[in-house]
Design an enzyme around this catalytic site. Sequence first.
Site, mmCIF file in Angstrom:
data_model
loop_
_atom_site.group_PDB
_atom_site.id
_atom_site.type_symbol
_atom_site.label_atom_id
_atom_site.label_comp_id
_atom_site.label_asym_id
_atom_site.label_seq_id
_atom_site.Cartn_x
_atom_site.Cartn_y
_atom_site.Cartn_z
ATOM 1 N N LYS A 220 0.864 -1.185 0.000
ATOM 2 C CA LYS A 220 0.000 0.000 0.000
ATOM 3 C C LYS A 220 0.898 1.232 0.000
ATOM 4 O O LYS A 220 1.768 1.379 0.879
ATOM 5 C CB LYS A 220 -0.860 -0.044 1.257
ATOM 6 C CG LYS A 220 -2.228 0.567 1.127
ATOM 7 C CD LYS A 220 -3.025 0.208 2.386
ATOM 8 C CE LYS A 220 -4.330 0.929 2.470
ATOM 9 N NZ LYS A 220 -4.978 0.710 3.764
HETATM 10 O O1 G3P Z 1 -9.356 1.832 4.707
HETATM 11 C C1 G3P Z 1 -9.038 3.083 5.187
HETATM 12 C C2 G3P Z 1 -9.584 3.252 6.537
HETATM 13 O O2 G3P Z 1 -8.834 2.537 7.469
HETATM 14 C C3 G3P Z 1 -9.777 4.642 6.949
HETATM 15 O O3 G3P Z 1 -10.953 4.659 7.632
HETATM 16 O O4 G3P Z 1 -12.589 5.491 9.222
HETATM 17 O O5 G3P Z 1 -10.162 6.075 9.502
HETATM 18 O O6 G3P Z 1 -11.505 7.092 7.676
HETATM 19 P P1 G3P Z 1 -11.326 5.905 8.556
#
Ligand code: G3P
Length: 217
Positions: A83
Amino acid sequence: MKFFVDTADVDAIRELNDLGMVDGVTTNPSLIAKSGRDIKEVTAEICEMVAGPVSAETVALDAEGMIAEGRELAKIAENITIKVPLTWDGLKACKVLSGEGRMVNVTLCFSANQALLAAKAGATFISPFIGRLDDLNLDGMELIAEIREIYDNYDFSTEILAASIRTANHMKQAALIGADVATAPPAVIKAMASHVLTDKGLDAFLKDWEKTGQKIL
Ligand code: G3P
């Protein structure tokens, strides 16, 4: 739509994997920090459990550093997806690493133009962040729809991996638009099974059943 689980919690992954709900896993530096475990150790454990792609994220800011870290992470297992962030250096790293035949997930995508560049650089997956756009009163799903249209217009093979999924409704919308994959925390995947009318109906059935005085076993 494939389901990836967005966590480095091995117990949570195991529970969903045993149900056949896991086509892959995504992690990021925040999720590794939350697990409190060593990145290589926890990622190896996940890769052994799950047959599909497991994203492990680089932390260098320059292309050379990302390439070196990506090659190191790829040694963990065959199903590692490297990634990298959607920066100019991240695109350079994507080009090199995908050219070596490795799976690359380009993350932190917030625009259709960024997604177009990632596809040109040979990304296996593009990760548009839905929830973080919604947080700014923007429409994360509109971005997924735009990328879907652009990729279909030109037959790009890069898969749309809807990320930053926060609700069961996000999962439904991503599936309706045609995201190839959605990655969500385990709680969101479990929430997809819930419906107030299911609970209400079950409650009524059980009350009526009690009145019959019967037993099945
Ligand atoms: O896949 C990306 C994710 O981990 C981010 O999620 O909820 O931190 O915006 P969030």
